[in-house]
Design a protein around this motif. Structure first.
Motif, mmCIF file in Angstrom:
data_model
loop_
_atom_site.group_PDB
_atom_site.id
_atom_site.type_symbol
_atom_site.label_atom_id
_atom_site.label_comp_id
_atom_site.label_asym_id
_atom_site.label_seq_id
_atom_site.Cartn_x
_atom_site.Cartn_y
_atom_site.Cartn_z
ATOM 1 N N SER A 1 8.477 -17.319 -9.434
ATOM 2 C CA SER A 1 9.057 -18.595 -9.043
ATOM 3 C C SER A 1 9.335 -18.666 -7.543
ATOM 4 N N GLU A 2 9.171 -17.555 -6.831
ATOM 5 C CA GLU A 2 9.424 -17.539 -5.399
ATOM 6 C C GLU A 2 8.117 -17.717 -4.635
ATOM 7 N N ILE A 3 8.214 -17.720 -3.338
ATOM 8 C CA ILE A 3 7.052 -18.012 -2.508
ATOM 9 C C ILE A 3 6.030 -16.881 -2.516
ATOM 10 N N LYS A 4 4.814 -17.213 -2.141
ATOM 11 C CA LYS A 4 3.693 -16.282 -2.186
ATOM 12 C C LYS A 4 3.913 -15.061 -1.294
ATOM 13 N N LYS A 5 4.580 -15.223 -0.186
ATOM 14 C CA LYS A 5 4.825 -14.115 0.733
ATOM 15 C C LYS A 5 5.641 -13.006 0.061
ATOM 16 N N ILE A 6 6.642 -13.385 -0.693
ATOM 17 C CA ILE A 6 7.479 -12.396 -1.372
ATOM 18 C C ILE A 6 6.686 -11.699 -2.468
ATOM 19 N N ILE A 7 5.821 -12.431 -3.171
ATOM 20 C CA ILE A 7 4.994 -11.826 -4.219
ATOM 21 C C ILE A 7 4.058 -10.790 -3.611
ATOM 22 N N LEU A 8 3.438 -11.120 -2.487
ATOM 23 C CA LEU A 8 2.542 -10.157 -1.845
ATOM 24 C C LEU A 8 3.293 -8.924 -1.362
ATOM 25 N N LYS A 9 4.503 -9.107 -0.850
ATOM 26 C CA LYS A 9 5.325 -7.976 -0.422
ATOM 27 C C LYS A 9 5.670 -7.090 -1.617
ATOM 28 N N THR A 10 5.985 -7.714 -2.743
ATOM 29 C CA THR A 10 6.310 -6.964 -3.953
ATOM 30 C C THR A 10 5.102 -6.200 -4.459
ATOM 31 N N LEU A 11 3.941 -6.825 -4.467
ATOM 32 C CA LEU A 11 2.731 -6.142 -4.921
ATOM 33 C C LEU A 11 2.366 -4.985 -4.002
ATOM 34 N N LYS A 12 2.628 -5.131 -2.714
ATOM 35 C CA LYS A 12 2.378 -4.040 -1.771
ATOM 36 C C LYS A 12 3.277 -2.853 -2.090
ATOM 37 N N ARG A 13 4.566 -3.129 -2.341
ATOM 38 C CA ARG A 13 5.505 -2.062 -2.679
ATOM 39 C C ARG A 13 5.108 -1.408 -4.007
ATOM 40 N N TYR A 14 4.694 -2.222 -4.971
ATOM 41 C CA TYR A 14 4.242 -1.703 -6.266
ATOM 42 C C TYR A 14 3.020 -0.806 -6.090
ATOM 43 N N GLY A 15 2.097 -1.219 -5.249
ATOM 44 C CA GLY A 15 0.899 -0.421 -5.008
ATOM 45 C C GLY A 15 1.214 0.912 -4.374
ATOM 46 N N ILE A 16 2.141 0.913 -3.426
ATOM 47 C CA ILE A 16 2.530 2.167 -2.772
ATOM 48 C C ILE A 16 3.174 3.117 -3.773
ATOM 49 N N VAL A 17 4.081 2.592 -4.600
ATOM 50 C CA VAL A 17 4.733 3.441 -5.599
ATOM 51 C C VAL A 17 3.715 3.956 -6.606
#
Length: 97
Positions: free
Chosen positions: A56-72
């Protein structure tokens, strides 16, 4: 913290503890192949949960979250290092707070 966040946090803690136990079992040669199963479970369950939680939030936050998920996820896949570090718990904790 609501109930779904609590349950996901418990799952992440369970995955990290099972990874640590499997790391200890790697002394006997059976831990490393089995540790990938816990990483795949974490990827399948925690990944979509994070994306839908942030949808429900903006695309920028989703991409940041996916980046963090990918690193983990990359850390969790590394033999020995992914089993010792509590990556899934850290990922869920940062999403909750």
């Amino acid at each position: 913290m609501n109930i779904d966040e609590f349950l996901i946090l418990l799952l992440a803690i369970f995955l990290d503890i099972s990874g640590l136990i499997l790391f200890i079992l790697s002394i006997f040669g059976i831990g490393i192949p089995l540790s990938f199963i816990s990483d795949i479970i974490g990827m399948i369950i925690l990944g979509p949960w994070i994306v839908f939680k942030r949808s429900s939030e903006i695309k920028k936050i989703i991409l940041k979250t996916l980046k963090r998920y990918g690193i983990v996820f990359l850390i969790e896949v590394l033999p020995f290092i992914g089993d010792i570090l509590p990556g899934w718990t850290f990922l869920v904790f940062t999403e909750i707070t």
